[in-house]
Motif scaffolding. Structure first.
Motif, PDB file in Angstrom:
ATOM      1  N   ASN A   1       0.664  -1.044   0.057  1.00 41.61           N
ATOM      2  CA  ASN A   1      -0.135  -0.024  -0.089  1.00 41.61           C
ATOM      3  C   ASN A   1       0.939   1.328   0.112  1.00 41.61           C
ATOM      4  OD1 ASN A   1      -2.885  -0.935   0.337  1.00 41.61           O
ATOM      5  ND2 ASN A   1      -1.763  -2.232   1.887  1.00 41.61           N
ATOM      6  N   ALA A   2       1.934   1.151  -0.484  1.00 40.29           N
ATOM      7  CA  ALA A   2       2.795   2.466  -0.511  1.00 40.29           C
ATOM      8  C   ALA A   2       3.653   2.276  -1.982  1.00 40.29           C
ATOM      9  CB  ALA A   2       3.777   2.249   0.412  1.00 40.29           C
ATOM     10  N   GLU A   3       4.198   3.406  -2.272  1.00 39.43           N
ATOM     11  CA  GLU A   3       4.873   3.559  -3.469  1.00 39.43           C
ATOM     12  C   GLU A   3       6.575   3.515  -2.988  1.00 39.43           C
ATOM     13  OE1 GLU A   3       6.309   7.044  -6.610  1.00 39.43           O
ATOM     14  OE2 GLU A   3       4.617   7.437  -5.350  1.00 39.43           O
ATOM     15  N   ASP A   4       7.171   2.659  -3.622  1.00 36.43           N
ATOM     16  CA  ASP A   4       8.649   2.617  -3.253  1.00 36.43           C
ATOM     17  C   ASP A   4       9.197   3.442  -4.336  1.00 36.43           C
ATOM     18  OD1 ASP A   4      11.421   1.794  -2.867  1.00 36.43           O
ATOM     19  OD2 ASP A   4      10.892  -0.466  -3.111  1.00 36.43           O
ATOM     20  N   VAL A   5       9.914   4.468  -3.472  1.00 36.76           N
ATOM     21  CA  VAL A   5      10.904   5.578  -4.120  1.00 36.76           C
ATOM     22  C   VAL A   5      12.244   5.428  -4.218  1.00 36.76           C
ATOM     23  CG1 VAL A   5       8.940   7.225  -3.957  1.00 36.76           C
ATOM     24  CG2 VAL A   5      10.527   7.117  -1.974  1.00 36.76           C
ATOM     25  N   GLY A   6      12.760   4.310  -3.534  1.00 40.39           N
ATOM     26  CA  GLY A   6      14.165   3.876  -3.197  1.00 40.39           C
ATOM     27  C   GLY A   6      14.746   5.161  -2.681  1.00 40.39           C
ATOM     28  N   GLU A   7      15.945   5.563  -3.352  1.00 38.36           N
ATOM     29  CA  GLU A   7      16.667   6.423  -2.779  1.00 38.36           C
ATOM     30  C   GLU A   7      16.201   7.727  -2.601  1.00 38.36           C
ATOM     31  OE1 GLU A   7      20.035   5.709  -1.531  1.00 38.36           O
ATOM     32  OE2 GLU A   7      19.855   3.524  -2.326  1.00 38.36           O
ATOM     33  N   ARG A   8      15.288   8.082  -3.396  1.00 36.73           N
ATOM     34  CA  ARG A   8      14.450   9.402  -3.393  1.00 36.73           C
ATOM     35  C   ARG A   8      13.782   9.383  -2.094  1.00 36.73           C
ATOM     36  NH1 ARG A   8      12.057   7.675  -7.912  1.00 36.73           N
ATOM     37  NH2 ARG A   8       9.990   8.866  -7.193  1.00 36.73           N
ATOM     38  N   PHE A   9      13.656   8.641  -1.336  1.00 36.25           N
ATOM     39  CA  PHE A   9      12.817   8.681   0.075  1.00 36.25           C
ATOM     40  C   PHE A   9      12.846   9.774   0.710  1.00 36.25           C
ATOM     41  CE2 PHE A   9      11.697   7.964   4.603  1.00 36.25           C
ATOM     42  CZ  PHE A   9      10.426   7.467   4.344  1.00 36.25           C
ATOM     43  N   PRO A  10      14.138  10.425   1.213  1.00 41.92           N
ATOM     44  CA  PRO A  10      14.128  11.794   1.969  1.00 41.92           C
ATOM     45  C   PRO A  10      13.458  12.711   1.063  1.00 41.92           C
ATOM     46  CG  PRO A  10      16.073  10.630   2.040  1.00 41.92           C
ATOM     47  CD  PRO A  10      15.362   9.773   1.020  1.00 41.92           C
ATOM     48  N   GLU A  11      13.823  13.001  -0.046  1.00 39.62           N
ATOM     49  CA  GLU A  11      13.358  14.048  -0.921  1.00 39.62           C
ATOM     50  C   GLU A  11      11.468  14.030  -1.172  1.00 39.62           C
ATOM     51  OE1 GLU A  11      13.229  14.914  -5.685  1.00 39.62           O
ATOM     52  OE2 GLU A  11      14.985  13.904  -4.818  1.00 39.62           O
ATOM     53  N   GLU A  12      11.090  12.548  -1.369  1.00 42.37           N
ATOM     54  CA  GLU A  12       9.750  12.367  -1.611  1.00 42.37           C
ATOM     55  C   GLU A  12       8.971  12.676  -0.187  1.00 42.37           C
ATOM     56  OE1 GLU A  12       7.895  12.030  -4.390  1.00 42.37           O
ATOM     57  OE2 GLU A  12       9.738  12.293  -5.439  1.00 42.37           O
ATOM     58  N   ALA A  13       9.520  12.448   0.803  1.00 46.42           N
ATOM     59  CA  ALA A  13       8.812  12.777   2.090  1.00 46.42           C
ATOM     60  C   ALA A  13       8.811  14.147   2.551  1.00 46.42           C
ATOM     61  CB  ALA A  13       9.772  11.722   3.297  1.00 46.42           C
TER      62      ALA A  13
ATOM     63  N   ALA B   1       3.964  17.634  -2.852  1.00 43.10           N
ATOM     64  CA  ALA B   1       3.223  16.438  -3.468  1.00 43.10           C
ATOM     65  C   ALA B   1       2.104  15.858  -2.719  1.00 43.10           C
ATOM     66  CB  ALA B   1       4.297  15.576  -3.477  1.00 43.10           C
ATOM     67  N   GLU B   2       1.244  15.087  -3.524  1.00 48.28           N
ATOM     68  CA  GLU B   2       0.121  14.374  -2.776  1.00 48.28           C
ATOM     69  C   GLU B   2       0.397  13.536  -1.644  1.00 48.28           C
ATOM     70  OE1 GLU B   2      -1.253  10.572  -4.943  1.00 48.28           O
ATOM     71  OE2 GLU B   2      -1.244  12.393  -6.533  1.00 48.28           O
ATOM     72  N   GLN B   3      -0.530  13.584  -0.614  1.00 52.08           N
ATOM     73  CA  GLN B   3      -0.288  12.554   0.487  1.00 52.08           C
ATOM     74  C   GLN B   3      -0.522  11.247  -0.122  1.00 52.08           C
ATOM     75  OE1 GLN B   3       0.137  13.639   3.643  1.00 52.08           O
ATOM     76  NE2 GLN B   3       0.336  11.726   4.567  1.00 52.08           N
ATOM     77  N   ARG B   4       0.462  10.238   0.190  1.00 49.12           N
ATOM     78  CA  ARG B   4       0.706   8.902  -0.111  1.00 49.12           C
ATOM     79  C   ARG B   4       1.742   8.461   0.807  1.00 49.12           C
ATOM     80  NH1 ARG B   4       4.023  11.634  -3.293  1.00 49.12           N
ATOM     81  NH2 ARG B   4       5.563  10.665  -4.196  1.00 49.12           N
ATOM     82  N   GLY B   5       1.583   6.816   0.877  1.00 45.33           N
ATOM     83  CA  GLY B   5       2.457   6.172   1.621  1.00 45.33           C
ATOM     84  C   GLY B   5       3.779   5.836   1.018  1.00 45.33           C
ATOM     85  N   LEU B   6       4.883   6.085   1.445  1.00 47.33           N
ATOM     86  CA  LEU B   6       5.859   5.889   0.902  1.00 47.33           C
ATOM     87  C   LEU B   6       6.813   4.638   1.568  1.00 47.33           C
ATOM     88  CD1 LEU B   6       7.468   9.409   0.439  1.00 47.33           C
ATOM     89  CD2 LEU B   6       6.220   7.974  -1.360  1.00 47.33           C
ATOM     90  N   VAL B   7       7.649   3.895   0.795  1.00 48.63           N
ATOM     91  CA  VAL B   7       8.879   3.204   1.459  1.00 48.63           C
ATOM     92  C   VAL B   7      10.078   3.653   0.365  1.00 48.63           C
ATOM     93  CG1 VAL B   7       7.453   1.242   2.228  1.00 48.63           C
ATOM     94  CG2 VAL B   7       8.353   1.200   0.099  1.00 48.63           C
ATOM     95  N   GLY B   8      11.131   3.355   0.928  1.00 46.70           N
ATOM     96  CA  GLY B   8      12.381   3.804   0.427  1.00 46.70           C
ATOM     97  C   GLY B   8      13.596   3.462   1.323  1.00 46.70           C
ATOM     98  N   LYS B   9      14.671   4.093   0.947  1.00 51.25           N
ATOM     99  CA  LYS B   9      15.612   4.113   1.464  1.00 51.25           C
ATOM    100  C   LYS B   9      16.402   5.548   1.996  1.00 51.25           C
ATOM    101  CE  LYS B   9      17.459   0.117  -0.902  1.00 51.25           C
ATOM    102  NZ  LYS B   9      18.427  -0.455  -1.690  1.00 51.25           N
ATOM    103  N   ALA B  10      16.992   5.356   3.052  1.00 51.26           N
ATOM    104  CA  ALA B  10      17.430   6.800   3.753  1.00 51.26           C
ATOM    105  C   ALA B  10      18.850   6.359   4.726  1.00 51.26           C
ATOM    106  CB  ALA B  10      16.611   7.706   4.386  1.00 51.26           C
ATOM    107  N   SER B  11      19.769   7.099   4.670  1.00 43.13           N
ATOM    108  CA  SER B  11      20.974   6.884   5.376  1.00 43.13           C
ATOM    109  C   SER B  11      20.455   7.299   6.964  1.00 43.13           C
ATOM    110  CB  SER B  11      22.210   7.694   4.989  1.00 43.13           C
ATOM    111  OG  SER B  11      21.728   9.314   5.216  1.00 43.13           O
TER     112      SER B  11
END
Length: 142
Positions: free
Chosen positions: A87-99, A107-117
């Protein structure tokens, strides 16, 4: 890595780890392998049965490590992680930027998963952006 049971010419048994059979042969020929007991460089491999990993052996190992309640908990956590990912969009390395885009209304409210240091995750939290890591479970990286 390959583990060999070894014996020196004085009958002392020990084990050694090698990257390959050729690696063992090369080191033995160059007398680089020595007995830890007597320092003899005359070392030979002993006959060994192959170690074959099977699902039954894996279950037996897990049974020794986890009780029924722990297994049920892991199963529930695994199901939760699967539901979050579905139920989330996988944005990979772009996670911090998209969050940040979502938090600041860009950007529209939505669930995200991805990577962040670790540093990026701390910065997001300090900005007031609510994030949480998804747990790594047994066998996730195997």
């Amino acid at each position: 890595m390959i583990r060999y049971n070894l014996t020196c010419d004085n009958g002392h048994a020990f084990e050694g780890w090698f990257s390959s059979s050729d690696d063992f042969a090369r080191q033995a020929e160059a007398h680089l392998i020595t007995c830890p007991t007597c320092s003899s460089a005359s070392v030979t491999k002993q006959l060994m049965a192959p170690s074959v990993s099977t699902a039954r052996k894996k279950e037996a190992r897990q049974a020794l490590v986890m009780d029924k309640a722990q297994k049920e908990t892991i199963t529930k956590v695994r199901e939760m992680v699967k539901l979050i990912r579905e139920n989330a969009e996988d944005v990979g390395e772009r996670f911090p930027e998209e969050a940040r885009k979502i938090y600041y209304g860009e950007a529209e409210q939505r669930g995200l998963v991805g990577k962040a240091s670790t540093e990026e995750a701390i910065a997001l939290l300090e900005e007031g952006i609510e994030i949480a890591p998804l747990p790594m479970l047994p066998d996730d990286s195997n």
